[in-house]
Motif scaffolding. Structure first.
Motif, short mmCIF file in Angstrom:
data_model
loop_
_atom_site.label_atom_id
_atom_site.label_comp_id
_atom_site.label_asym_id
_atom_site.label_seq_id
_atom_site.Cartn_x
_atom_site.Cartn_y
_atom_site.Cartn_z
N LEU A 143 0.79 -1.16 -0.01
CA LEU A 143 0.14 -0.12 0.19
C LEU A 143 0.90 1.21 -0.11
N ILE A 144 0.80 2.08 -1.09
CA ILE A 144 1.40 3.38 -1.15
C ILE A 144 0.77 4.56 -0.46
N ALA A 145 0.98 5.29 0.51
CA ALA A 145 0.23 6.36 1.10
C ALA A 145 1.01 7.44 0.79
N SER A 146 0.53 8.33 0.20
CA SER A 146 1.44 9.44 -0.31
C SER A 146 0.73 11.00 0.03
N LYS A 147 1.70 11.66 0.03
CA LYS A 147 1.12 13.25 0.23
C LYS A 147 0.87 13.50 -1.35
N HIS A 148 -0.26 14.28 -1.48
CA HIS A 148 -0.46 14.95 -2.99
C HIS A 148 -0.60 16.41 -2.75
N GLN A 149 0.14 16.95 -3.65
CA GLN A 149 0.13 18.34 -3.95
C GLN A 149 -0.10 18.86 -5.15
N SER A 150 -0.04 17.99 -6.14
CA SER A 150 -0.32 18.33 -7.62
C SER A 150 -0.37 17.01 -8.66
N PHE A 151 -0.81 17.49 -9.88
CA PHE A 151 -0.63 16.26 -10.76
C PHE A 151 0.77 15.78 -10.98
N LEU A 152 1.92 16.50 -10.60
CA LEU A 152 3.17 15.89 -10.73
C LEU A 152 3.25 14.64 -10.08
N ASP A 153 3.04 14.86 -8.77
CA ASP A 153 3.20 13.72 -7.66
C ASP A 153 2.63 12.40 -8.30
N ILE A 154 1.46 12.72 -9.16
CA ILE A 154 0.69 11.41 -9.56
C ILE A 154 1.66 10.75 -10.58
N ILE A 155 2.06 11.59 -11.52
CA ILE A 155 2.92 11.26 -12.72
C ILE A 155 4.16 10.46 -12.17
N MET A 156 5.20 11.17 -11.19
CA MET A 156 6.10 10.65 -10.81
C MET A 156 6.00 9.23 -9.86
N ILE A 157 5.08 9.37 -9.13
CA ILE A 157 4.92 8.03 -8.38
C ILE A 157 4.56 7.08 -9.23
N PHE A 158 3.51 7.26 -10.17
CA PHE A 158 3.00 5.90 -11.27
C PHE A 158 4.31 5.55 -11.75
N ASN A 159 5.20 6.52 -12.32
CA ASN A 159 6.19 6.16 -13.17
C ASN A 159 7.43 5.37 -12.43
N ALA A 160 7.43 5.59 -11.30
CA ALA A 160 8.31 4.80 -10.56
C ALA A 160 8.20 3.42 -10.00
N LEU A 161 6.71 3.19 -9.89
CA LEU A 161 6.55 1.85 -9.53
C LEU A 161 6.23 0.91 -10.55
N PRO A 162 6.45 -0.24 -10.31
CA PRO A 162 6.31 -1.33 -11.61
C PRO A 162 4.93 -1.53 -11.99
N ALA A 163 4.02 -1.70 -10.89
CA ALA A 163 2.50 -1.82 -11.32
C ALA A 163 1.59 -0.93 -10.66
N GLY A 164 1.91 0.30 -10.38
CA GLY A 164 1.09 1.02 -9.64
C GLY A 164 -0.52 1.31 -10.14
N LYS A 165 -1.47 1.33 -8.97
CA LYS A 165 -2.88 1.78 -9.49
C LYS A 165 -3.38 2.53 -8.38
N PHE A 166 -4.39 3.28 -8.79
CA PHE A 166 -4.78 4.40 -7.60
C PHE A 166 -6.21 4.22 -7.19
N ILE A 167 -6.23 4.51 -5.83
CA ILE A 167 -7.75 4.76 -5.38
C ILE A 167 -7.88 6.20 -6.04
N MET A 168 -9.14 6.45 -6.79
CA MET A 168 -9.41 7.65 -7.12
C MET A 168 -10.89 8.04 -7.13
N LYS A 169 -11.19 9.19 -7.29
CA LYS A 169 -12.51 9.72 -7.33
C LYS A 169 -13.27 9.05 -8.59
N LYS A 170 -14.38 8.93 -8.45
CA LYS A 170 -15.32 8.12 -9.62
C LYS A 170 -15.21 8.77 -10.80
#
Length: 246
Positions: free
Chosen positions: A72-99
Protein backbone atom coordinates in the motif's frame (compact mmCIF):
# COMPACT_ATOMS: atom_id res chain seq x y z
CA UNK A 1 2.88 38.59 -18.25
CA UNK A 2 6.22 36.89 -17.52
CA UNK A 3 8.29 34.75 -19.86
CA UNK A 4 8.01 31.86 -17.38
CA UNK A 5 4.20 32.08 -17.52
CA UNK A 6 4.28 31.88 -21.34
CA UNK A 7 6.64 28.91 -21.19
CA UNK A 8 4.35 27.27 -18.65
CA UNK A 9 1.28 27.80 -20.84
CA UNK A 10 3.00 26.17 -23.81
CA UNK A 11 4.20 23.31 -21.59
CA UNK A 12 0.74 22.64 -20.17
CA UNK A 13 -0.84 22.69 -23.62
CA UNK A 14 1.65 20.30 -25.16
CA UNK A 15 1.42 17.68 -22.37
CA UNK A 16 -2.33 17.35 -22.92
CA UNK A 17 -1.81 17.17 -26.67
CA UNK A 18 0.78 14.44 -26.03
CA UNK A 19 -1.74 12.64 -23.83
CA UNK A 20 -4.20 12.47 -26.71
CA UNK A 21 -1.58 11.40 -29.26
CA UNK A 22 0.01 8.72 -27.05
CA UNK A 23 -3.35 7.51 -25.74
CA UNK A 24 -4.79 7.01 -29.21
CA UNK A 25 -1.59 5.47 -30.57
CA UNK A 26 -1.45 2.84 -27.83
CA UNK A 27 -5.22 2.23 -27.67
CA UNK A 28 -5.35 -0.91 -29.88
CA UNK A 29 -2.69 -2.61 -27.73
CA UNK A 30 -4.19 -1.32 -24.46
CA UNK A 31 -7.66 -2.68 -25.31
CA UNK A 32 -6.30 -6.22 -25.44
CA UNK A 33 -3.48 -6.11 -22.92
CA UNK A 34 -2.95 -4.44 -19.58
CA UNK A 35 0.73 -4.28 -20.49
CA UNK A 36 -0.24 -2.01 -23.36
CA UNK A 37 -2.14 0.27 -20.99
CA UNK A 38 0.83 0.49 -18.63
CA UNK A 39 3.19 1.14 -21.55
CA UNK A 40 1.04 4.04 -22.75
CA UNK A 41 0.75 5.62 -19.31
CA UNK A 42 4.46 5.32 -18.56
CA UNK A 43 5.40 6.68 -21.99
CA UNK A 44 3.30 9.77 -21.32
CA UNK A 45 4.68 10.20 -17.78
CA UNK A 46 8.23 10.09 -19.10
CA UNK A 47 7.38 12.60 -21.80
CA UNK A 48 5.96 15.01 -19.20
CA UNK A 49 9.02 14.74 -16.96
CA UNK A 50 11.45 15.08 -19.87
CA UNK A 51 9.69 18.09 -21.38
CA UNK A 52 9.27 19.72 -17.94
CA UNK A 53 13.03 19.84 -17.56
CA UNK A 54 13.82 21.76 -20.71
CA UNK A 55 10.59 23.74 -21.11
CA UNK A 56 9.98 25.05 -17.57
CA UNK A 57 13.10 24.03 -15.64
CA UNK A 58 11.58 21.34 -13.41
CA UNK A 59 13.92 18.39 -12.80
CA UNK A 60 12.13 15.34 -11.43
CA UNK A 61 13.89 13.18 -8.86
CA UNK A 62 12.70 9.98 -7.15
CA UNK A 63 14.39 9.11 -3.87
CA UNK A 64 14.25 6.18 -1.49
CA UNK A 65 13.65 2.49 -2.09
CA UNK A 66 10.85 1.98 -4.60
CA UNK A 67 8.84 -1.14 -3.64
CA UNK A 68 8.81 -3.91 -6.23
CA UNK A 69 6.44 -6.12 -4.22
CA UNK A 70 2.76 -5.71 -3.39
CA UNK A 71 2.30 -2.84 -0.97
CA UNK A 72 0.00 0.00 0.00
CA UNK A 73 1.50 3.34 -1.06
CA UNK A 74 0.26 6.23 1.09
CA UNK A 75 1.38 9.52 -0.38
CA UNK A 76 1.24 13.24 0.13
CA UNK A 77 -0.67 14.82 -2.76
CA UNK A 78 0.20 18.37 -3.80
CA UNK A 79 -0.37 18.44 -7.56
CA UNK A 80 -0.70 16.37 -10.73
CA UNK A 81 3.08 16.01 -10.85
CA UNK A 82 3.30 13.68 -7.85
CA UNK A 83 0.78 11.37 -9.56
CA UNK A 84 3.00 11.25 -12.65
CA UNK A 85 6.24 10.67 -10.77
CA UNK A 86 4.91 8.02 -8.38
CA UNK A 87 3.15 6.04 -11.11
CA UNK A 88 6.21 6.10 -13.35
CA UNK A 89 8.48 4.91 -10.53
CA UNK A 90 6.34 1.91 -9.49
CA UNK A 91 6.35 -1.30 -11.54
CA UNK A 92 2.57 -1.80 -11.37
CA UNK A 93 0.87 1.10 -9.61
CA UNK A 94 -2.88 1.65 -9.49
CA UNK A 95 -4.76 4.41 -7.73
CA UNK A 96 -7.66 4.82 -5.37
CA UNK A 97 -9.35 7.68 -7.22
CA UNK A 98 -12.53 9.69 -7.33
CA UNK A 99 -15.21 8.12 -9.50
CA UNK A 100 -15.59 11.15 -11.78
CA UNK A 101 -12.18 10.48 -13.36
CA UNK A 102 -13.60 7.41 -15.09
CA UNK A 103 -15.71 9.69 -17.29
CA UNK A 104 -12.77 11.75 -18.58
CA UNK A 105 -11.67 11.02 -22.15
CA UNK A 106 -8.53 8.88 -22.46
CA UNK A 107 -7.60 9.17 -18.75
CA UNK A 108 -10.75 7.33 -17.70
CA UNK A 109 -10.27 4.51 -20.18
CA UNK A 110 -6.69 3.91 -19.16
CA UNK A 111 -7.53 4.13 -15.45
CA UNK A 112 -9.95 1.23 -15.94
CA UNK A 113 -7.40 -0.80 -17.88
CA UNK A 114 -4.64 -0.55 -15.27
CA UNK A 115 -7.03 -1.48 -12.45
CA UNK A 116 -7.61 1.79 -10.60
CA UNK A 117 -10.28 1.64 -7.89
CA UNK A 118 -12.97 4.37 -8.16
CA UNK A 119 -14.79 5.63 -5.06
CA UNK A 120 -17.61 8.10 -4.48
CA UNK A 121 -16.10 10.71 -2.18
CA UNK A 122 -19.50 12.25 -1.50
CA UNK A 123 -20.59 9.19 0.51
CA UNK A 124 -17.74 8.60 2.90
CA UNK A 125 -18.93 5.50 4.77
CA UNK A 126 -20.20 3.60 1.75
CA UNK A 127 -17.20 4.77 -0.28
CA UNK A 128 -14.80 3.15 2.18
CA UNK A 129 -16.81 -0.08 2.23
CA UNK A 130 -16.90 -0.21 -1.57
CA UNK A 131 -13.20 0.62 -1.74
CA UNK A 132 -12.36 -2.34 0.48
CA UNK A 133 -14.60 -4.71 -1.53
CA UNK A 134 -13.14 -3.57 -4.84
CA UNK A 135 -9.57 -3.84 -3.61
CA UNK A 136 -10.17 -7.26 -2.14
CA UNK A 137 -11.79 -8.47 -5.37
CA UNK A 138 -8.90 -7.12 -7.41
CA UNK A 139 -6.06 -8.71 -5.46
CA UNK A 140 -5.55 -11.28 -8.21
CA UNK A 141 -3.80 -8.42 -10.04
CA UNK A 142 -0.46 -7.93 -8.27
CA UNK A 143 0.78 -4.42 -7.88
CA UNK A 144 1.05 -1.40 -5.65
CA UNK A 145 -2.16 0.33 -4.55
CA UNK A 146 -1.70 4.10 -4.25
CA UNK A 147 -3.88 6.17 -1.95
CA UNK A 148 -3.74 9.84 -1.04
CA UNK A 149 -4.45 9.79 2.68
CA UNK A 150 -5.76 13.36 2.86
CA UNK A 151 -8.18 12.61 0.03
CA UNK A 152 -7.29 15.55 -2.22
CA UNK A 153 -4.49 17.84 -3.35
CA UNK A 154 -3.13 19.87 -0.46
CA UNK A 155 -1.23 23.09 -1.10
CA UNK A 156 2.05 23.69 0.77
CA UNK A 157 1.25 25.09 4.20
CA UNK A 158 -2.37 23.94 4.15
CA UNK A 159 -3.46 21.44 6.79
CA UNK A 160 -6.02 18.72 6.18
CA UNK A 161 -6.65 15.64 8.35
CA UNK A 162 -5.53 12.17 7.32
CA UNK A 163 -8.57 10.03 6.53
CA UNK A 164 -9.20 6.66 8.14
CA UNK A 165 -9.69 4.93 4.78
CA UNK A 166 -5.93 4.38 4.53
CA UNK A 167 -5.87 2.50 7.85
CA UNK A 168 -8.85 0.38 6.80
CA UNK A 169 -7.07 -0.63 3.60
CA UNK A 170 -3.88 -1.33 5.57
CA UNK A 171 -5.83 -3.72 7.82
CA UNK A 172 -7.75 -5.31 4.97
CA UNK A 173 -4.82 -5.93 2.64
CA UNK A 174 -2.40 -7.23 5.24
CA UNK A 175 0.43 -5.65 3.26
CA UNK A 176 3.20 -3.30 4.37
CA UNK A 177 2.63 0.40 3.78
CA UNK A 178 5.19 2.65 2.12
CA UNK A 179 4.70 6.36 2.90
CA UNK A 180 5.68 8.91 0.25
CA UNK A 181 6.66 12.54 0.82
CA UNK A 182 6.95 15.30 -1.77
CA UNK A 183 7.66 18.96 -2.44
CA UNK A 184 6.18 19.22 -5.94
CA UNK A 185 3.47 21.70 -4.99
CA UNK A 186 6.06 24.47 -4.72
CA UNK A 187 6.99 24.06 -8.39
CA UNK A 188 3.79 22.69 -9.96
CA UNK A 189 0.90 24.19 -7.95
CA UNK A 190 -2.43 22.40 -7.69
CA UNK A 191 -4.10 25.33 -9.51
CA UNK A 192 -3.01 27.81 -12.16
CA UNK A 193 -0.67 27.81 -15.14
CA UNK A 194 2.69 28.88 -13.79
CA UNK A 195 5.38 26.20 -13.34
CA UNK A 196 8.50 27.21 -11.40
CA UNK A 197 12.02 25.84 -11.97
CA UNK A 198 13.63 23.60 -9.35
CA UNK A 199 14.10 19.99 -8.25
CA UNK A 200 10.74 18.23 -7.77
CA UNK A 201 11.11 15.27 -5.42
CA UNK A 202 8.97 12.33 -4.45
CA UNK A 203 10.60 10.23 -1.75
CA UNK A 204 9.63 6.69 -0.81
CA UNK A 205 10.08 6.47 2.96
CA UNK A 206 10.92 3.42 5.12
CA UNK A 207 8.30 0.71 4.95
CA UNK A 208 5.77 0.45 7.79
CA UNK A 209 5.38 -3.13 8.96
CA UNK A 210 2.05 -4.92 9.11
CA UNK A 211 0.14 -5.43 12.35
CA UNK A 212 0.11 -1.90 13.74
CA UNK A 213 -3.03 -0.74 15.51
CA UNK A 214 -5.13 1.79 13.64
CA UNK A 215 -4.10 4.60 15.99
CA UNK A 216 -0.40 3.69 15.77
CA UNK A 217 -0.56 3.42 12.01
CA UNK A 218 -2.27 6.77 11.45
CA UNK A 219 0.03 8.59 13.87
CA UNK A 220 3.21 7.14 12.39
CA UNK A 221 2.03 7.70 8.81
CA UNK A 222 1.16 11.36 9.31
CA UNK A 223 4.33 12.14 11.25
CA UNK A 224 6.49 10.45 8.63
CA UNK A 225 4.90 12.01 5.54
CA UNK A 226 4.40 15.51 6.94
CA UNK A 227 7.82 15.71 8.55
CA UNK A 228 9.70 14.60 5.47
CA UNK A 229 7.55 16.71 3.12
CA UNK A 230 8.35 19.78 5.22
CA UNK A 231 12.06 18.95 4.97
CA UNK A 232 11.90 18.54 1.20
CA UNK A 233 10.08 21.85 0.86
CA UNK A 234 12.66 23.51 3.11
CA UNK A 235 15.32 22.40 0.62
CA UNK A 236 13.57 24.72 -1.87
CA UNK A 237 13.56 27.58 0.63
CA UNK A 238 10.02 27.09 1.95
CA UNK A 239 9.41 27.47 5.67
CA UNK A 240 6.15 26.03 6.97
CA UNK A 241 4.22 28.50 9.09
CA UNK A 242 3.19 27.21 12.50
CA UNK A 243 -0.42 27.95 13.28
CA UNK A 244 -2.54 27.72 16.41
CA UNK A 245 -3.38 24.06 15.78
CA UNK A 246 0.27 22.94 15.98
Amino acid sequence: MSFQWIRSLIFVGQIYLAMAVIGLAFMPWALFSRKGAYAACKTWCRWVMWSARWMVGIRCEVRGEVPQHEALIASKHQSFLDIIMIFNALPAGKFIMKKEILYLPIIGQYAKRIGCVPVDRGKRGSAIEKMVRDVDAGRIEPGQLIIYSQGTRVAPGQRLPYKVGTAILYDQLGQPCVPVATNVGLLWPRKGIIRRPGVAVVEFLPEMKTGLSRAEFMSELEASVEGRSDALMADLGYVRKVDALD
